[in-house]
Motif scaffolding. Structure first.
Motif: not given
Length: 605
Positions: A112-138
């Motif tokens: 719509a062009t006949d209204t003001i669309h309000k958008v609330e900014l949000e705090a970003p999420g947090v993603l921490i990832m890693g590989l399950k890597c044995p000492k001598n590799g896979l």
């Protein structure tokens, strides 16, 4: 550990909003926009909860417009508004810094062009990832399972890009295992990654997480692990997919290729020396040599039990017939050192009846054999013209030494039917036995013998006489079989034990006595004094001097022998006489187990 500042964004589809009574000029004033806004989509950014942005936030707010034909950064008004052209587009907004905020919008042509669309900014999420890597590799073969670990996941994950790939030694990307540009609010990772078509070799697994929208630098956070893909092993190893490793090929789940060991043979009948060999790519247990317990018959790779015995021959469980000794006499015998001759006769079909020198097959075909003396004495099949045509003919020619357990003469194969009857005060045995029968067994299990072979321990009682037989009164229980050979008589009692009496010159009684005669029934015992038990059949042969060798068959298929050992009749590896005919090891006063020192050699018909 991989830790990135990751974009968590909210997706907003702007479509079908209500107008503000088409007061576009008013809307322009509210957004601090100069110019007409009738053909524009007005968007206003706020803090979470609709709170106006601060001056500092407004200065840090960056808005990127991605339309159909253009991609540009937008400048906001003092009221944090932007006027966007109508049409499909995507708008990303973010405030970087210690307290980052962001938004991600998707516009369509109906916004719509006949209204003001309000958008609330949000705090970003947090993603921490890693590989399950044995000492001598896979180490893997066809798949990588449970490889990626999500260590932390908070908030909305919109805007993250995750990539998992394989790289070779030249750092060239070989395969993408997983790639996802997260446009929604969640991340779903597969539990297994397929590498079936990846060649064997050494690789590097790399996990990268790209946060180009929230992170000013747009840098990737990476995690790596060495990988060896393996599916083949050395010839003497097997590949174990469960552990993705090469394990030794084993025999009996214990012995590696090349190993040698000693173990029991099947059914615990002997002991074998084995080697684990590689045969057609498989570990095979190979029998190198073996010995059999006494009483069993040594074949090429096993120890065979006897089903029946007749003379110095046994019908084996393989339907072969094994014979030992010669029991023919000493004339023209080439050497006493080669005593204990053992041969197995093989037949083209199942054996129906068996005697000491002949068998009748299921087809009623008769096969007979004899010892032939030439350079080496050996058993050979009789030529067809000399072979009896029927079993009855074989009996009449005395090729079949299979004594009836009831009379010791002709084998009937049925139950003993002899009975003591009385007529006009005179006892008799009915039906009338063959006149040459030395002893009889009646329906009650009582043993009757003629006077010449009766035990001498008691005066004969005429009240139990059925001429020419007297009942043997010294037996502790009923009998199952009687066998009288020369002047030695043996019976199997109902408990499976054996008692003998009579001539004991060569130990035929088997009671471990040095006496030359046993005047009463004596228990047949082994060298330790234990009575012979579980016996199902007895038979005997005579040596050239008329002395008996007795044989007994036990329930477990072992054969015992005692008495005269001339010509190696007891088959224990010792000759009964030397090359000049002098007696050696000729008297066995207790039963010993027939031994087969060498494997019996099959003689095919």
């Amino acid at each position: 550990m991989l830790k990135t500042s990751t974009l968590f964004v909210s997706m907003l589809l702007l479509a079908g909003c209500y107008s503000l009574n088409n007061r576009h000029d008013t809307l322009a004033v509210q957004c601090d926009i100069n110019g007409r806004t009738q053909d524009k989509v007005l968007v206003k950014f706020t803090n979470p909860g609709g709170v106006e942005l601060s001056r500092e936030q407004l200065a840090q707010l960056q808005v990127q417009y991605q339309g159909t034909s253009n991609n540009q950064a937008l400048t906001l008004t003092a009221r944090a508004c932007v006027a966007l052209p109508v049409g499909a587009a995507r708008v990303k907004a973010k405030i970087s810094g210690d307290t980052p905020l962001s938004a991600d919008l998707v516009l369509d042509a109906s916004a719509a062009t006949d209204t003001i669309h309000k958008v609330e900014l949000e705090a970003p999420g947090v993603l921490i990832m890693g590989l399950k890597c044995p000492k001598n590799g896979l180490l893997a073969a066809d798949s990588l399972d449970n490889l990626v670990e999500v260590k932390k996941s908070l908030g909305k994950l919109n805007g993250y890009k995750v990539d998992l790939a394989l790289y070779n030694a030249q750092n060239e990307k070989v395969r993408s295992l997983f790639a996802k540009d997260i446009l929604d609010e969640s991340l779903v990772l597969p539990s297994s990654f397929n590498i079936k078509n990846v060649d064997e070799g050494t690789y590097k697994v790399e996990l990268s997480v790209l946060d180009s929208y929230h992170d000013k630098s747009g840098a990737e956070a990476k995690s790596q692990c060495n990988l060896t893909v393996r599916r083949s092993c050395a010839k003497d190893e097997d590949f174990d997919p469960a552990t993705v490793s090469c394990v030794p090929k084993l025999c009996d789940n214990a012995y590696r290729v090349g190993a040698k060991w000693t173990d029991n043979l099947a059914l615990q009948r002997g002991e074998g020396r084995y080697e684990c060999r590689l045969e057609k790519g498989q570990a095979e247990k190979v029998l190198l040599s073996h010995t059999c317990q006494g009483g069993y018959f040594k074949s090429k790779d096993s120890c065979l039990a006897a089903k029946e015995i007749a003379g110095s021959c046994a019908l084996l469980e393989s339907d072969e017939v094994a014979c030992w000794g010669t029991v023919i006499g000493k004339d023209n015998y080439p050497s006493r050192r080669d005593i204990n001759l053992q041969t197995a006769m093989k037949f083209p079909e199942k054996v129906k009846r068996f005697g000491s020198s002949c068998v009748e097959l299921e087809s009623k075909k008769i096969h007979c054999w004899s010892i032939v003396y030439d350079e080496n004495a050996s058993y050979r099949f009789m030529p067809e013209e000399s072979t009896p045509k029927t079993w009855r003919e074989a009996q009449l020619k005395e090729f079949v030494d299979r004594a009836d357990p009831c009379s010791g003469i002709t084998f009937s194969g049925g139950k003993c039917e002899f009975r003591l009857t009385q007529a006009e005060g005179v006892n008799s045995i009915q039906p009338a036995p063959n006149g040459s029968a030395s002893c009889l067994l009646d329906v009650t299990g009582s043993v009757w013998c003629n006077k010449s072979v009766m035990p001498k321990s008691k005066v004969l009682d005429s009240s139990v006489e059925a001429a020419p037989y007297f009942r043997v009164a010294d037996l502790p229980k009923g009998a199952l079989q009687v066998r009288s050979q020369s002047f030695t008589t043996c019976v199997i009692l109902i408990d499976g034990s054996v008692m003998c009496w009579g001539d004991n010159t060569t130990g035929g009684v088997g009671s471990n006595s040095s006496a030359l005669n046993a005047d009463k029934p004596s228990q047949t015992v082994d060298s330790k004094g234990a009575k012979l038990t579980n016996i199902t059949q007895i038979t005997s042969t005579l040596d050239f001097s008329g002395q008996p060798t007795n044989y007994a068959l036990s329930k477990d298929g072992r054969v015992f022998a005692w008495g005269s050992n001339l010509d190696g009749a007891v088959a224990n590896g010792t000759p009964g006489e030397d090359d000049e005919g002098n007696a050696l090891f000729s008297r066995f006063a207790v039963p010993i187990l027939v031994e087969t020192i060498k494997s019996i050699t099959p003689l095919a018909q």
